[in-house]
Write an enzyme that holds these catalytic residues in place. Sequence first.
Site, PDB file in Angstrom:
ATOM      1  CB  CYS A   1      21.717   2.980  -8.529  1.00 27.19           C
ATOM      2  SG  CYS A   1      21.293   1.324  -7.980  1.00 27.19           S
TER       3      CYS A   1
ATOM      4  CG  HIS B   1      15.982   3.549  -8.662  1.00 21.32           C
ATOM      5  ND1 HIS B   1      16.869   4.011  -9.600  1.00 21.32           N
ATOM      6  CD2 HIS B   1      16.706   2.742  -7.840  1.00 21.32           C
ATOM      7  CE1 HIS B   1      18.070   3.512  -9.361  1.00 21.32           C
ATOM      8  NE2 HIS B   1      17.992   2.731  -8.283  1.00 21.32           N
ATOM      9  CD  GLU B   2      15.400   1.184  -4.436  1.00 19.18           C
ATOM     10  OE1 GLU B   2      15.833   0.011  -4.471  1.00 19.18           O
ATOM     11  OE2 GLU B   2      16.162   2.163  -4.498  1.00 19.18           O
TER      12      GLU B   2
END
Length: 149
Positions: free
Chosen positions: A103, A145-146
Amino acid sequence: MAVLPIIKIPDQGLKKETEKVEDFSEDLGGIIEDLRDTLNAASNPEGVGLSANQIGISKQICIVRKFTKTKTPEDPKIFKEYVMINPKITYRSKDEEIDWEGCLSVPNTYGKVSRPQKIRVKYKNEKGKQKSLTAKGFTARVIQHEIDH
């Protein structure tokens, strides 16, 4: 527009629940351009997605890139970019895969994360039009993830 600093942990803005976008005005275009410029500038590592809260904007907006393999290593990277506003996952496969994730808000840190291999997400594009996308593999992982942001 502008390349903005990416917020890093332990900044509490990363934990704050983001707000739905209701206004699809010109201001929204500026936020999207800032996200795009910041994502384009990310290197070492290069980013494949970025959420608005990572640049200090507490809105449900993210950009996700789906990369295509090229024929030769000399070819430039090819990707399709998705601007997702108010994204919501509507389907998750039961089959999961554990793989490495990183990330931009957690530099130099990687971990193995289990995620569904296939998802369907509904979202609005930058013009407010409702869209739907079925994604699998790495692209599904990036979208999840986003959205987690």
